[in-house]
Design an enzyme around this catalytic site. Structure first.
Site, PDB file in Angstrom:
ATOM      1  N   HIS A  48      28.028 -19.874 -37.556  1.00 43.05           N
ATOM      2  CA  HIS A  48      28.737 -19.530 -36.309  1.00 43.05           C
ATOM      3  C   HIS A  48      29.820 -18.460 -36.520  1.00 43.05           C
ATOM      4  O   HIS A  48      29.749 -17.394 -35.906  1.00 43.05           O
ATOM      5  CB  HIS A  48      29.279 -20.803 -35.653  1.00 43.05           C
ATOM      6  CG  HIS A  48      30.328 -20.552 -34.614  1.00 43.05           C
ATOM      7  ND1 HIS A  48      30.053 -19.926 -33.417  1.00 43.05           N
ATOM      8  CD2 HIS A  48      31.659 -20.825 -34.590  1.00 43.05           C
ATOM      9  CE1 HIS A  48      31.170 -19.835 -32.709  1.00 43.05           C
ATOM     10  NE2 HIS A  48      32.157 -20.373 -33.400  1.00 43.05           N
ATOM     11  N   HIS A  72      38.045 -17.950 -37.991  1.00 41.59           N
ATOM     12  CA  HIS A  72      38.635 -18.408 -36.729  1.00 41.59           C
ATOM     13  C   HIS A  72      38.575 -19.918 -36.512  1.00 41.59           C
ATOM     14  O   HIS A  72      39.370 -20.456 -35.751  1.00 41.59           O
ATOM     15  CB  HIS A  72      38.033 -17.666 -35.534  1.00 41.59           C
ATOM     16  CG  HIS A  72      36.728 -18.213 -35.041  1.00 41.59           C
ATOM     17  ND1 HIS A  72      35.522 -17.787 -35.501  1.00 41.59           N
ATOM     18  CD2 HIS A  72      36.459 -19.169 -34.125  1.00 41.59           C
ATOM     19  CE1 HIS A  72      34.558 -18.449 -34.893  1.00 41.59           C
ATOM     20  NE2 HIS A  72      35.086 -19.305 -34.048  1.00 41.59           N
ATOM     21  N   GLU A  76      41.276 -25.216 -37.295  1.00 43.67           N
ATOM     22  CA  GLU A  76      41.022 -26.268 -36.312  1.00 43.67           C
ATOM     23  C   GLU A  76      39.987 -27.277 -36.821  1.00 43.67           C
ATOM     24  O   GLU A  76      40.131 -28.474 -36.603  1.00 43.67           O
ATOM     25  CB  GLU A  76      40.534 -25.633 -34.999  1.00 43.67           C
ATOM     26  CG  GLU A  76      40.415 -26.586 -33.831  1.00 43.67           C
ATOM     27  CD  GLU A  76      41.767 -27.115 -33.351  1.00 43.67           C
ATOM     28  OE1 GLU A  76      42.801 -26.563 -33.754  1.00 43.67           O
ATOM     29  OE2 GLU A  76      41.769 -28.096 -32.592  1.00 43.67           O
ATOM     30  N   ASP A  77      38.986 -26.816 -37.536  1.00 49.04           N
ATOM     31  CA  ASP A  77      37.839 -27.686 -37.818  1.00 49.04           C
ATOM     32  C   ASP A  77      37.647 -28.083 -39.281  1.00 49.04           C
ATOM     33  O   ASP A  77      36.720 -28.818 -39.596  1.00 49.04           O
ATOM     34  CB  ASP A  77      36.539 -27.015 -37.333  1.00 49.04           C
ATOM     35  CG  ASP A  77      36.516 -26.880 -35.821  1.00 49.04           C
ATOM     36  OD1 ASP A  77      37.264 -27.621 -35.169  1.00 49.04           O
ATOM     37  OD2 ASP A  77      35.759 -26.030 -35.311  1.00 49.04           O
ATOM     38  N   ASP A 139      33.617 -15.404 -29.878  1.00 45.64           N
ATOM     39  CA  ASP A 139      33.392 -16.814 -30.198  1.00 45.64           C
ATOM     40  C   ASP A 139      32.696 -17.494 -29.019  1.00 45.64           C
ATOM     41  O   ASP A 139      31.679 -18.175 -29.171  1.00 45.64           O
ATOM     42  CB  ASP A 139      34.766 -17.459 -30.471  1.00 45.64           C
ATOM     43  CG  ASP A 139      34.702 -18.969 -30.642  1.00 45.64           C
ATOM     44  OD1 ASP A 139      33.771 -19.435 -31.321  1.00 45.64           O
ATOM     45  OD2 ASP A 139      35.581 -19.658 -30.098  1.00 45.64           O
ATOM     46  N   ASP A 260      15.345  -1.926  -5.583  1.00 42.30           N
ATOM     47  CA  ASP A 260      16.503  -2.580  -4.967  1.00 42.30           C
ATOM     48  C   ASP A 260      17.449  -3.158  -6.007  1.00 42.30           C
ATOM     49  O   ASP A 260      18.627  -3.363  -5.743  1.00 42.30           O
ATOM     50  CB  ASP A 260      16.046  -3.746  -4.064  1.00 42.30           C
ATOM     51  CG  ASP A 260      15.399  -3.242  -2.796  1.00 42.30           C
ATOM     52  OD1 ASP A 260      15.624  -2.070  -2.462  1.00 42.30           O
ATOM     53  OD2 ASP A 260      14.660  -4.016  -2.167  1.00 42.30           O
TER      54      ASP A 260
HETATM   55 MN    MN Z   1      34.301 -20.940 -32.876  1.00 45.01          MN
END
Ligand code: MN
Length: 716
Positions: A48, A72, A76-77, A139, A260
């Protein structure tokens, strides 16, 4: 998965000076940190951040942005901390990673999208460095691309809703149309799968019917322009399902043929050639009235520039055309990111972060028409705001400088009025602390709490100010009335009269008052004396006793006075200091000390100690003196005692001073050094104590200390 050397090569292809070493370290750091974590798709989690970095290399972003993209999610993870990131990659990268982490935390908090507008502003306000926002958008784009792997439909829909409400408009706001289109389209697919499928099916059908129609139109346009002497790159594309859907909704139209829902683009080398191309096309084909727009002379607020026109073009089909230079094209697709690329190298000396922000602000400042001006003002407005959360995740917008008290009043006036403390991001803070963007504020309330007049000095919102002022005024009136009633009662009793409200009713007119309470208030405030009122109730009756027996505490100073009988004194019970009653700053009276009150017209009563020198000023106005007594039972608030000290100027003397006061349960609330010499300090210390005995104990303890030369209560 992109391999390590591939990523580095991609960055070096557009930025040969990129920090190869930092990119390699970030790759390894993130891979190790995420370890065996996996995504909903079953892929290693590391894929990711790597894909996010890949998306940003398409935008040709700088090495710091790519490193940030790789890192990034580590704070947090994973087990990795921001401190480690700073240690390994330096302050700048740590700041960027911290920015993205904070934005991710906000996401977790705000489950509701009804505050979308506020939330967008919050995200923008928190992205002090625009690269933070770019990494965040990339992200989100990758998460949307892989959204179908998430099992829960509710979760998919929530993420899609948030993308539609917050991130797609943000991408548009900074001109990144390519991001915006893809984000919207992926959200649309999740939120309204039936509509998405039916539009896709219709597009397929029309493509089959029209065969190579787009190619035929493009060829003819290119030929027409070449004949006119312009070398142009012409392309035609079918609009995305979501923009087709929006057009159908907005204009209530269906689409009969492919043209169109197609847009054609003419890209040329110079601005002159843009107008030249427009001339060629307008002279060859009929023009659809009202479709021409010149965004080159007047760009959109987000920096978009192009000529737009509608013509009845090749094969007599009505088509839309956009004409622009290559640079304009990049800006139209990539917004701020393209601006950065074009101006890169011009001002390397200034910090990069400021350049990015300036780019964005420059674009916004170039606004010239009213609509753009409005956009600009909006930006200024939210720069003056902070956005905070309740523990439940509700967003509260406040002006900059707002405090927990403002926050509490914004939630509800009752919450504000009963605030006793506040936690910001789970830590206790003073009530006057300033709040910051993204703070989670937890207000602690107590039913016993009342708003303090002191709050008015630091709150910034009108709502809090007005509520506090209203309460203080109301409470003051109440306090004045209570004080006035007690003074009257005491005076009547001492003169041998029965005290009844009924008796007062008869004299209301004389004092121009509407109610007895009103009359109490004027006496409490000192506009009328109790004696005046009593003489009005019992006219013609002379003063029975002499003043000094009415006020037994009023005696010449210096003469030893026995404690007076308390039955005549007005108790301080129920009277809140700072409202109708004030403690004099000259003598700082303490519970347990003999005190006397001086009525000041309009301001209530000031309490002095009976031996205070200031009282000499009032010798000639005995009608202003009131006998007052402490009411120990109801008085729990600490009182200030002021001490004057002479302390030896040597190491540790201040330490032993504060230790002694602390051991004796006194709290130092203020300390001022009034003079210092080689040998001694002179200072004033305010100590919170419960009563005079408490302060006397502290004084005794201080006097027993070798470093302290003298201690006295400060007077005057
Ligand atoms: Mn992320």
């Amino acid at each position: 998965m992109i391999r390590q050397f591939e990523l580095v090569e991609r960055v070096k292809s557009y930025d040969p000076g990129a920090d190869e070493d930092a990119l390699n370290r970030a790759y390894v750091f993130a891979m190790k940190a995420h370890g065996l974590q996996t995504r909903a798709s079953g892929d290693p989690y590391f894929s990711h951040p790597l894909e996010v970095a890949g998306i940003l290399t398409d935008l040709k972003l700088d090495d710091s942005s790519i490193v940030t993209a790789l890192l990034h999610d580590v704070v947090e993870d994973t087990e990795a901390t921001l401190a480690e990131v700073e240690q390994v990659f330096g302050k700048d990268i740590a700041r960027l990673v911290d920015g993205v982490t904070k934005l991710s935390r906000l996401e977790l908090q705000s489950e509701q999208s009804q505050h979308a507008e506020n939330f967008r502003k919050l995200v923008l306000a928190m992205s002090e460095d625009i690269r933070v926002l770019l990494v965040k958008l990339a992200d989100r784009l990758h998460n949307m691309r892989t959204l179908h792997f998430i099992k829960s439909q509710d979760k998919r829909r929530r993420i899609a809703r948030e993308t539609m409400d917050i991130y797609a408009p943000l991408a548009e706001r900074i001109g990144m149309h390519r991001f915006k289109d893809e984000l919207e389209n992926l959200s649309f697919k999740t939120l309204n799968p039936d509509a998405y499928k039916s539009i896709l099916a219709r597009l397929e059908f029309l493509k089959r019917e029209g065969e190579d129609l787009p190619e035929r139109i493009v060829d003819e346009l290119r030929r027409v322009l070449a004949e006119g002497g312009v070398e142009a790159w012409v392309s035609g594309r079918v609009k995305m399902p979501y923009s087709v859907w929006r057009k159908m909704q907005r204009y209530n139209v269906g689409f009969e043929q492919l043209s169109d829902i197609m847009a054609f683009r003419v890209v040329v080398a110079t601005v002159g050639e843009c107008y030249h191309s427009l001339g060629e096309l307008h002279s060859r084909y009929p023009v659809v009235p009202g479709r021409f727009k010149d965004y080159i002379s007047t760009p959109k607020p987000n920096g978009y520039r192009s000529l737009h026109s509608g013509i009845i073009g090749p094969e007599r089909l009505r088509i839309e055309i956009q004409i622009r230079t290559r640079e304009m094209h990049e800006v139209a697709e990539l917004g701020v990111a393209a601006h950065w690329k074009y101006k890169q190298g011009e001002d390397q000396v200034d910090g990069r972060q400021y350049r990015w922000l300036r780019e964005l602000l420059d674009i916004l400042e170039q606004a010239s028409n009213p609509e753009e001006f409005l956009e600009h003002t909006k930006l200024e407005m939210f720069q003056d705001q902070v956005f905070c959360f309740t523990p439940k995740g509700d967003l509260i917008a406040l002006p900059r400088g707002a405090t927990p008290i403002d926050f509490a009043y914004a939630v509800h006036s009752e919450v504000g009025a009963s605030t006793v403390g506040a936690k910001v991001n789970s830590r206790m803070v003073p009530l006057r602390a300033q709040l910051h963007n993204g703070d989670q504020v937890d207000i602690i309330t107590s039913k016993a709490q009342r708003p303090s007049p002191d709050w008015e000095n630091f709150v910034v919102t009108g709502k809090a100010k007005a509520s506090i002022r209203r309460y203080v005024r109301q409470e003051q009136r109440h306090q004045y009335a209570e004080l006035g009633r007690q003074i009257l009662q005491k005076t009547f009793r001492q003169e041998g009269h029965e005290f009844t409200e009924k008796a007062l009713d008869g004299v209301l007119k004389k004092f121009k008052r509407d109610s007895v309470t009103d009359l109490y208030t004027t006496v409490g405030q000192g506009h009328h004396t109790a004696r005046e009122v009593m003489q009005a109730v019992f006219p013609g009756e002379r003063q029975k006793r002499r003043l000094q027996s009415v006020f037994p505490s009023l005696r010449p100073r210096g003469r030893a006075s026995k404690p007076a009988a308390k039955d005549g004194a007005v108790p301080l019970k129920g009277l809140i200091p700072g409202m109708a009653v004030h403690f004099a700053h000259c003598c700082h009276p303490l519970p347990g000390e003999r005190i006397v009150g001086i009525v000041t017209t309009g301001k209530g009563v000031t309490v002095h100690t009976i031996d205070c020198e200031t009282l000499e000023n009032f010798q000639d106005t005995p009608e202003r003196w009131i006998d007052i007594a402490w009411d120990a039972a109801s008085d729990e608030t600490p009182h200030l005692g002021r001490l004057h000290l002479v302390v030896a100027n040597e190491p540790g003397s201040l330490g032993s001073l504060s230790t002694i006061i602390g051991k004796n349960l006194g709290n130092i609330s203020n300390l001022k050094i009034t003079s210092r010499s080689t040998d001694f300090f002179e200072m004033l210390i305010d100590v919170e104590v419960s009563d005079v005995k408490h302060l006397t104990n502290i004084i005794a303890a201080l006097r027993a200390t070798s470093v302290i030369a003298s201690v006295e209560r400060a007077r005057g």
